[in-house]
Design an enzyme around this catalytic site. Structure first.
Site, PDB file in Angstrom:
ATOM      1  N   CYS A  78       0.775  -1.235   0.000  1.00  0.00           N
ATOM      2  CA  CYS A  78       0.000   0.000   0.000  1.00  0.00           C
ATOM      3  C   CYS A  78       0.813   1.294   0.000  1.00  0.00           C
ATOM      4  O   CYS A  78       0.652   2.137  -0.886  1.00  0.00           O
ATOM      5  CB  CYS A  78      -0.983  -0.022   1.156  1.00  0.00           C
ATOM      6  SG  CYS A  78      -0.349  -0.802   2.649  1.00  0.00           S
ATOM      7  N   HIS A 141      -1.116   7.153   4.432  1.00  0.00           N
ATOM      8  CA  HIS A 141      -0.082   6.120   4.344  1.00  0.00           C
ATOM      9  C   HIS A 141       1.252   6.562   3.748  1.00  0.00           C
ATOM     10  O   HIS A 141       2.031   5.732   3.281  1.00  0.00           O
ATOM     11  CB  HIS A 141      -0.632   4.894   3.585  1.00  0.00           C
ATOM     12  CG  HIS A 141      -0.467   3.638   4.395  1.00  0.00           C
ATOM     13  ND1 HIS A 141      -0.526   2.381   3.846  1.00  0.00           N
ATOM     14  CD2 HIS A 141      -0.225   3.461   5.713  1.00  0.00           C
ATOM     15  CE1 HIS A 141      -0.347   1.482   4.785  1.00  0.00           C
ATOM     16  NE2 HIS A 141      -0.169   2.108   5.921  1.00  0.00           N
TER      17      HIS A 141
END
Lengths: 529, 529
Positions: A78, A141
């Site tokens: 991710c 993220h």
């Protein structure tokens, strides 16, 4: 809104200038919405073969737009995938990788000290130059320390979390992840922000939907072009859905989450139409990496006919569902087989905004507008057709795709040690010599697959065949050129420290949610696979 | 053609009487076209996720009709599957199985002495009662000795072959397979009927298309209801396509064959519209078994996310692409998740013709009309919902599906001996304890999968879970009832004899194509898997 004569003009411009609206200074640039799912697999969409056909809104989006079956993420994990999308550069260039060990996947858990480098230029920073208002709704993220957060990196607004929604934690040796509204936290997962681990119930997708809709409505009212980066994470384990969707799919909680996300996509597209801005809003739907097969049948999706999943550089780890939608511009019901990637979204978005790419760095993305507008030009243009795509795991180029061929220079699923503990990135699949449990070098004689007739990477082409020699002869110069010119970025994902965890995020004082920060203890992060 | 008021009336009739047109004596029954592909897999259609999206006509057919993602064949091999379609009965009842060994797949190679039993009632024999003219175009596969051929079993016309197009043979120890026009051969494969094994070129699909179109046009002109059973075999190894299609797909010769078949389907549907009979012609598209994965990447298709392929009772061996099309009757763009099978096509066709089912035998098929017409009734009707489907391999019930659950009572891919020779029905796949190379009995504790969340049959449900106990409790009574009442038919696929091969088919004299018949040497057929 663009009239049809303008459209013809700008189409021509795209081909000549690589910059979609450059020659149309009086036309406002289109709004841009990038919908990035979390761990959703290629095979999770009805239109891509999920047997329970639970995505009517995404299937309709494809029917109204363009499907890209050969679209890739930049990394099977991710954080690096998201960094690549927003910088238009491979993680090995933008620093979102690790050199702790060879070919290791790394991301941004809350121990990570690093984040997106100030040397990188992010898409929203560029779009600002053209007056765009930028918002991220969902998971970020790219680092959770203050300097790495969205509002420090080009976004004007944010609602969401810096890390994954793992937990619940007990707050003593590990804090729960905060959820931010812009620059301050509004609560923590499993505390103020509810996710019921037992039932899988959470209203987060509904909240993310509403945040997205409100932003669209507000910017439309203010007549400002906007960029919405919509990154809900309901399909990332622990998978969640709101009460209305729980139990509604044929495939358990994961399918329920997909149904809710599909519903949300439908709501967003429908709102664009209601507002009358559908012809001036470019929407792209994709996912950050392949389905996380190791999460098992209750918490993971489908990579369709592709090999393995998240964490691997096989097709199942990196081929993504992808739909481009822009009524009146992108022709309805079309399919583009061009190889393309999340990094192209950077260059494409700049082109849409009438901006040229930064000229001081290598970009891995291309402007896809000629492809998306289905210009005949793209059918012969070698920059689109003979374009290599590099599959990286950490600091290693594992594989290359060129046309229908994919050459693996290194293979690895995970270690025997992990595999024997039950961590399996390829459950039910085993291709001898391919899904290896030892890092296996094939640089002298890469494994080559034809992805058209063998999308599942099960039948390596015989090294003694004419086909093998011809293909290797075509691929090798691209690999050599890539390796010769590559300047790896400073790795940002090497160091971890308990002291940097989300103990006391901005805004914690007002809420009484600050936790005691332990003594700093920097260590090399451990990346087992 | 049916008017809309008639449609409402007959819809009501279907629910009450299980016989679609029974109450409408003055309305001519609809034409019926069953398109049965050969070894085409569930995942070979664009609408079912083939990444190269090479079936625009089938995808459009689904958009204009109903897709049935939970549709099965009756056997993972061609002959028994076809016998089941035409009789509405499981092979173990209609005799298309073997008792030479346990759980062995059997079919009709040209050594077989048996064929479809005279005790069976075939669909065209029934349809004749209502004035239908019946034609089969393509592969027959229910026996090649004179008494077993189509014109002896209810068909009025035939163009095609009795067996697979394996070859070429040298005519001394094995004759090439004849192609028939009605009751006489017109040539042999690799002799008069060209298939170029090297290039893969053959015009056969074009010939089958033209035969089908001519039949449709002629019967329409004659105003006679017709049944066309269209069974081209271009996707069965050795795979072939005509020159126009060779090299056109992204996945080699197999994809070329799919593209030509897809094109042919488009031509047929288009002709129905041109003739103005689309509202009075029911068309069903499916395949005889899963993709033959052991034929390798050049000659086999895709079973999408399902486990293994042809020859196995895993989903990849028996779940089939299925589309029902009948404009103005079957609602466009719908999906039915009901579990259904080729055996339902028998009962459904009878219902369409206004015929009741034979009352002297057990049928395994149901009338699908209420499902296909999307009647709300079917959503609660237990005969459609709580309906077991039995997966047989030869004389053994290997598995049962009920709702989303599938219980395996026996597992087997093939023997270690075959596997070590490179015959692999599950290439690249291995699910421990599931894809076994020894026939493994699980009758005391079946392996149970939830096909919704685990379509790939990779995660057996824990036998100690409440879910397992509940599911087994629901499935067991169906299995017991099935076993208690089953009267196996006389097995027709036990004996082989070189003397029965196609040495001297009817019509060979006229063509000078008769070969010398060797001495009879009846033996038990050898069915290795």
């Amino acid at each position: 809104m663009l009239g049809s004569s303008t459209q013809t003009l700008t189409l021509f411009t795209a081909v000549i200038c690589c910059c979609w609206t450059q020659k149309s200074p009086n036309v406002p640039p289109p709004n841009i919405i990038i919908m990035l799912m979390d761990d959703m697999g290629w095979g999770d969409l009805g239109v891509l073969g999920q047997p329970s056909k639970e995505t009517p809104n995404l299937d309709a989006m494809a029917a109204q737009g363009m499907l890209l079956p050969n679209f890739y993420t930049a990394n099977p994990l991710c954080s690096p995938s998201r960094a690549a999308l927003l910088t238009g550069r491979l993680p090995v260039r933008n620093g979102f990788y690790t050199t702790n060990g060879h070919a290791r996947n790394a991301y941004t858990p809350q121990e990570i000290t690093g984040g997106i480098s100030k040397d990188e230029i992010l898409l929203p920073q560029m779009l600002r130059k053209k007056g765009y208002v930028n918002k991220i709704v969902g998971k970020w993220h790219l680092g959770h320390r203050p300097q790495y957060l969205p509002l420090e990196n080009g976004f004007d607004e944010w609602f969401g979390a810096p890390n994954c929604h793992f937990g619940p934690y007990n707050s003593s040796n590990r804090p729960n992840i905060p959820v931010y509204n812009n620059s301050e936290m509004v609560g923590r997962y499993y505390e103020e922000i509810k996710i019921d681990r037992k039932s899988g119930e959470s209203d987060l997708t509904q909240i993310y939907l509403q945040e997205g809709l409100d932003f669209i409505v507000n910017q439309t009212g203010a007549q400002r072009p906007f960029f919405l980066y919509w990154t809900p994470d309901g399909t990332h384990a622990p998978v969640y859905a709101s009460k209305r969707f729980l139990g509604k799919s044929q495939r358990g909680r994961y399918g329920d989450a997909v149904m809710e996300l599909d519903h949300s996509v439908g709501q967003i597209l429908s709102r664009l139409r209601t507002l009358g801005i559908e012809n001036n809003t470019f929407v792209f739907f994709t996912s950050d990496n392949g389905a996380a097969l190791t999460s098992g049948p209750l918490e993971s999706g489908s990579n369709g006919p592709f090999l393995c999943g998240k964490e691997t550089t096989f097709e199942g780890g990196m081929r993504e569902p992808a739909i481009a939608w822009w009524p009146g511009n992108i022709p309805a019901g079309t399919v583009s087989f061009h190889v393309s990637s999340v990094m192209d979204l950077f260059s494409t978005s700049l082109s849409l905004a009438g901006l040229g790419p930064p000229d001081d760095r290598i970009l891995d993305g291309l402007d896809l507008m000629p492809v998306l507008l289905n210009h005949p030009h793209t059918r012969q243009n070698t920059s689109y057709i003979d374009r290599p795509f590099f599959f990286y795991r950490g600091n290693e180029m594992m594989a290359v795709r060129l046309g229908q061929y994919k050459a693996h220079y290194w293979t690895w699923s995970n270690s025997w040690e992990e595999f024997e503990k039950g961590i399996n990135f390829c459950p039910g699949e085993e291709v001898p010599g391919v899904t290896t449990h030892v890092q296996t070098e094939h640089t002298m004689e890469p494994l080559i697959f034809h992805l058209g007739r063998d999308p599942g990477e099960k039948y390596p082409i015989s090294v003694s065949s004419n086909e093998y020699a011809a293909v290797l002869g075509r691929i090798s110069p691209f690999v050599e050129e890539h390796k010769r010119t590559l300047v790896p970025g400073m790795p940002q994902l090497n160091m971890c420290d308990v002291a940097v965890m989300n103990w006391a995020p901005a805004g914690c004082e007002k809420l009484g949610k600050c936790l005691k920060i332990p003594k700093s203890d920097p260590q090399k992060c451990d990346w087992p696979h």
